[in-house]
Design an enzyme around this catalytic site. Structure first.
Site: not given
Lengths: 326, 658
Positions: B412, B456, B472
């Site tokens: 991520c 994250h 995202d």
């Protein structure tokens, strides 16, 4: 000082326990923390500060658990003594300088055992006993004697710091005890027998018919009369004993106060007489005891010996007793 | 007339006590070995082993000077290890050293007591490192051992099970006191004085800066980051973005928050409803509190930063609870004065990553709106063969270029930083946000558990008129990461902590239960602070109680508990057999009627005397005495007790003069 003594007497309820058994009720059990308990409390305080400072919840819990343990221990220490029933037994007579042992019968009605009970007379050694659950036990409390006479050992200090040693519970039972303390025996050769003055009974010296015991050898005695067996039994104390035959002779062994006139004080004289009593008894001689104002006719045997020793123990103070220090 | 007290003789220590004390030293010292220097652990173990050997062989103890030498050398060793003798760790090290060495100069009972007391203190120090349930159980066992040791020292020889049982009874009776004190003892928050430097070592959490690889390292950690209890039903997993550090400065390699001075709080337009929840944060030694997107109300000891984070005034050093309400539907725009924030969100290093810049420039030329550029970027991540993995290839000097055009494998943080780079290159203010995403709902207690493995990173872009918006990019590549958690998004070959893999059903159930127990423990035992205490007391109907009231209540309850224990322990009467009970009852009845039995009187003599003194009771007395004598001396007689009771019933209950 006197007021303090009175306070102590009131606080601790000193006094003889005439009734038996002596049951330790809560009124007569005292309890205070010991040095170990104070150290424990100090450790807990430090631990609490640590737990607060570092915000340790479990630390709080641990400290509180240990605080609870301390409180519970107080009850258990007290309970170790509470309700114990004490019955004094009979103390066997001893010689001055020996250790008298005062037996106590302990009865535990509770379903938990009582542990590590320490009994002691003031200034004496401690005897430790445990009593099983709903059971009995006996403990002999020692008392180091010094003087002859009738000994009243005084009150007993009974204490215990079981289970964890944080607290000391104690009580002062004072059973009615007494113990006869004989004079310390002084081992000297037996005095020679004295001829019986009553002419009617005299049947000539040095009879040969009936064996009448043993006595110390004198130069005139025939070597055939030496009691080798008796000598072998007790060779250190009595160098040579001869068999003594009654029948013809009118002789009696008198342990007489007058015979000890050389000694400087009355106590030594009594000691010498006590030694003679033991020696004569060991030699199985018939002996009599003559004290000023008291005469025991010659005889032999344990009962006679005890009577003689008692007379010696109580000589001069039949009525009064030697009080225990304090 | 001062009587001189004779010095108390040294009370000797029974030989049989020594193994108990060694066991105490071992039980209280051993759990520390994990965080002690290994030489110290070895030395302590050797000392205890040596003492055991000497005991077994009945050898004399080593001379005092030798021990003094060892203690001095070991203390010097501790000093060199920690550069100080004070503080938590060196203090614990010294305590362990002493408790291990003291048995080597243990001659009397006093020395043994020192070992036990040191042990009690050592028990507390374990909580510096862990307050888990197993630690608690171990320490309970150790406390029992310590108690049993004292019992052995002060009680003499007893059967082992007896000692252990008695120690258990004592601790069991101590428990009510513990509960009362624990609940009511006035709690004080915070340290009484400054804590040593090392008090909070070893907490883990989100880092303050992010470079490729930092979060993927954290994901390998199965520890719990925080737990959340929602007031209502929890929102979808896909909406749970817990905001941590917000990073708007990029140096070509790593992201960090720009130093912009004090920022005005962003203006937030909340739409729709809010959700209320309470988080229990594990200590991470940082100030961000990980609230859901747009926090609306926050705890007293925190504020909302200009970057929309909930920030505490002090770093979180203890497990703490925070109550929030947040809205998931909101518009956030920076206050007018914080243009600096937007300027920072546009800055890029002057050189590097030329291909990404070119791509962004192309997008900017093609699309007029921010929305379109964002969509274009997400489309690229979804369309091309990007992979989501914990083991991305190493990146070189131009990491964004390499990731976007060569390796196409990343985690991520790669996606977020590449995306933000592209946006900035296209002239759109953007920033990287790190935090946690999702969480796992424990069906047993209804708490949402967020682990480090849920860490994250995502992005936010700014659009005139709309404000900051979350994007995202990971969701474009691996949508299941957002919807179902990390384990479903990663290939099987990637190593994950066992906690994050949820394949085995019964294991999962077991874990849920264990976790719920742990959580209850944390909430109610470890997290029992002044607030919880007040909450607890108000539940009991004691709303306005101050510390004086608490102390009074505490004293009363403790006294009551002590009374109960006292009565319970003192009221234990011996169990008499039925015949004896019946006989005593009979005698008591007769005593009330005026003829008490003398202590020395046997049953038959007593009956004879009763018959002479009170002929009207004579028959009953003879019958009862005969029955009682039969049970005592007559062998088996099943009916004797019945006859005894019948005789008792024949007596009038109370004597009334005619």
């Amino acid at each position: 000082m006197a007021a303090f003594a009175r306070l102590r007497r009131w606080l601790f309820r000193f006094g003889r326990d005439e009734r038996v058994p002596i049951v330790l009720t809560q009124r007569r059990i005292f309890i205070l923390p010991t040095a170990v308990g104070i150290a424990y409390a100090a450790v807990l305080c430090v631990m609490l500060v640590g737990a607060v400072n570092y915000n340790l919840s479990l630390g709080h819990a641990l400290v509180f658990l240990l605080v609870g343990l301390g409180l519970v221990t107080m009850v258990h220490t007290f309970r170790n003594l509470a309700g114990l029933a004490i019955t004094p037994g009979r103390a066997e007579p001893v010689f001055a300088g020996d250790v008298a042992r005062f037996p106590l019968h302990l009865a535990n009605a509770r379903r938990e055992r009582r542990c590590a009970l320490q009994f002691r007379f003031a200034g004496n050694a401690t005897a430790i006993a445990s009593v099983p659950a709903t059971g009995k036990a006996q403990v002999n409390v020692p008392y180091a004697t010094q003087r002859r006479g009738r000994l009243d050992p005084g009150r007993i200090t009974l204490e215990a710091s079981y289970p964890l040693g944080f607290f000391r519970a104690w009580s002062y039972p004072h059973p009615v005890f007494s113990c006869l303390v004989y004079p310390r025996p002084e081992m000297r050769p037996l005095p020679p027998p004295t001829p019986v003055t009553d002419p009617g009974l005299a049947r000539g010296a040095g009879g040969h018919e009936d064996f009448a015991g043993l006595r110390l050898r004198q130069p005139a005695d025939s070597p055939r009369h030496i009691a080798w067996k008796a000598v072998a039994r007790n060779v250190e104390a009595y160098p040579l004993l001869v068999k003594h035959f009654a029948g013809g002779a009118g002789e009696e062994l008198w342990l007489d106060w007058q015979l000890t006139a050389d000694e400087e004080d009355a106590e030594t004289r009594l000691s010498v007489l006590a030694g003679w009593v033991l020696a004569a008894e060991a030699a199985q001689l018939a002996y009599g005891l003559a004290l000023p104002g008291l005469t025991l006719t010659p005889a032999c045997g344990t009962a006679h010996r005890d009577a003689c020793l008692e007379a010696l123990a109580l000589y001069g103070h039949e009525t009064e007793t030697t009080a225990a220090p304090r | 007339m001062k009587r001189k007290r004779p010095p108390r003789p040294v009370e000797p220590l029974e030989r049989a006590c020594v193994p108990w004390l060694l066991a105490c030293a071992l039980a209280t010292g051993a759990p520390h070995v994990g965080h002690l220097p290994s030489w110290l652990g070895l030395l302590a173990g050797a000392a205890i082993g040596l003492r055991a050997w000497l005991w077994q062989r009945e050898r004399p103890l080593p001379p005092r000077w030798a021990l003094a030498l060892v203690v001095a050398a070991a203390s010097a060793g501790v000093y060199f290890q920690y550069r100080t003798l004070f503080g938590r760790d060196p203090g614990v090290a010294l305590l362990v050293l002493f408790v291990a060495l003291k048995p080597l100069e243990m001659h009397g009972r006093r020395d043994a007591i020192v070992v036990v007391m040191l042990g009690f203190f050592l028990l507390l120090t374990h909580y510096f490192y862990s307050q888990s349930i197993p630690t608690g159980l171990w320490l309970l066992a150790a406390a029992t051992l310590q108690t049993a040791t004292l019992l052995r020292i002060f009680g003499g020889r007893q059967p082992l099970p007896e000692i252990v049982r008695y120690a258990g009874v004592l601790l069991l009776q101590a428990t009510p006191f513990m509960l009362v004190l624990f609940l009511l003892f006035p709690r004080i928050t915070g340290p009484l004085w400054g804590l040593p430097q090392d008090a909070h070592a070893g907490s883990s959490g989100l880092p303050e800066t992010i470079a490729p690889g930092t979060i993927s390292n954290l994901v390998l950690n199965g520890n719990i980051a925080f737990r959340v209890r929602f007031a209502g039903p929890p929102p979808d997993n896909a909406r749970l973005y817990w905001r941590g550090p917000v990073m708007d400065e990029f140096d070509g390699l790593r992201w960090r928050p720009a130093q912009l001075g004090r920022l005005e709080a962003a203006t937030i337009e909340h739409r729709g409803g809010t959700i209320a929840y309470e988080t229990t944060l594990e200590p991470h030694n940082q100030r961000w509190l990980l609230a859901l997107d747009a926090p609306r109300t926050i705890p007293e000891q925190a504020f909302i930063s200009g970057r929309l984070q909930a920030i505490a005034f002090e770093p979180v050093r203890l497990r703490s609870r925070f109550a929030f309400t947040s809205s998931l539907d909101y518009r956030a725009s920076p206050a007018a004065e914080t243009r600096a924030l937007l300027a920072a969100a546009l800055r890029l290093p002057t050189a590097g990553n030329p291909r990404a810049r070119a791509l962004a420039a192309e997008w900017k030329a093609r699309h007029a709106s921010v929305q379109a550029i964002v969509a274009e970027a997400l489309l690229m991540f979804g369309r091309e063969q990007f992979g989501y993995t914990l083991q991305p290839p190493l990146l070189g000097d131009d990491p964004v270029d390499q990731f976007l055009f060569e390796t196409k494998r990343g985690f991520c943080e790669h996606y977020a930083s590449a995306f933000v780079f592209l946006m900035r290159a296209a002239g759109i203010p953007a920033r990287v946000v790190a935090g946690y995403q999702g969480g796992e709902l424990n069906p047993v207690d209804g708490y949402l558990v967020v682990r480090q493995s849920d860490a994250h990173a995502w992005a936010e872009v700014w659009q005139e008129g709309v404000g900051w918006q979350r994007v995202d990019p990971t969701a474009a590549t691996a949508p299941s990461r957002i919807e179902r958690g990390i384990a479903s998004a990663l290939p099987e070959s990637d190593a994950l902590p066992m906690m994050a893999r949820l394949d085995i059903g019964w294991l999962r159930q077991l874990r849920y239960r264990w976790d719920a127990i742990n959580n209850a423990w944390n909430q109610w035992v470890l997290g029992y602070n002044p607030e919880r205490q007040r909450e607890m007391l108000s539940r009991l109907g004691l709303d306005d109680i101050d510390w004086r009231g608490m102390t009074a209540l505490l004293a009363v309850l403790c006294a009551a508990a002590l009374l109960v224990v006292t009565l319970w322990t003192l009221a234990q009467r011996p169990r008499l057999d039925p015949a004896q009970r019946a006989w005593l009852r009979f005698c008591a009845r007769l005593a009330r009627l005026g003829v008490p039995r003398h202590a020395w009187e046997g049953p038959l003599d007593y009956a004879a005397r009763v018959a002479a003194a009170r002929p009207e009771f004579g028959k009953a007395a003879r019958s009862a005495a005969a029955a009682y004598a039969a049970t005592r001396y007559g062998g088996e007689d099943d009916d004797a007790v019945g006859r005894l009771r019948a005789a008792t019933r024949k007596l009038p209950y109370r004597w009334r003069p005619a």
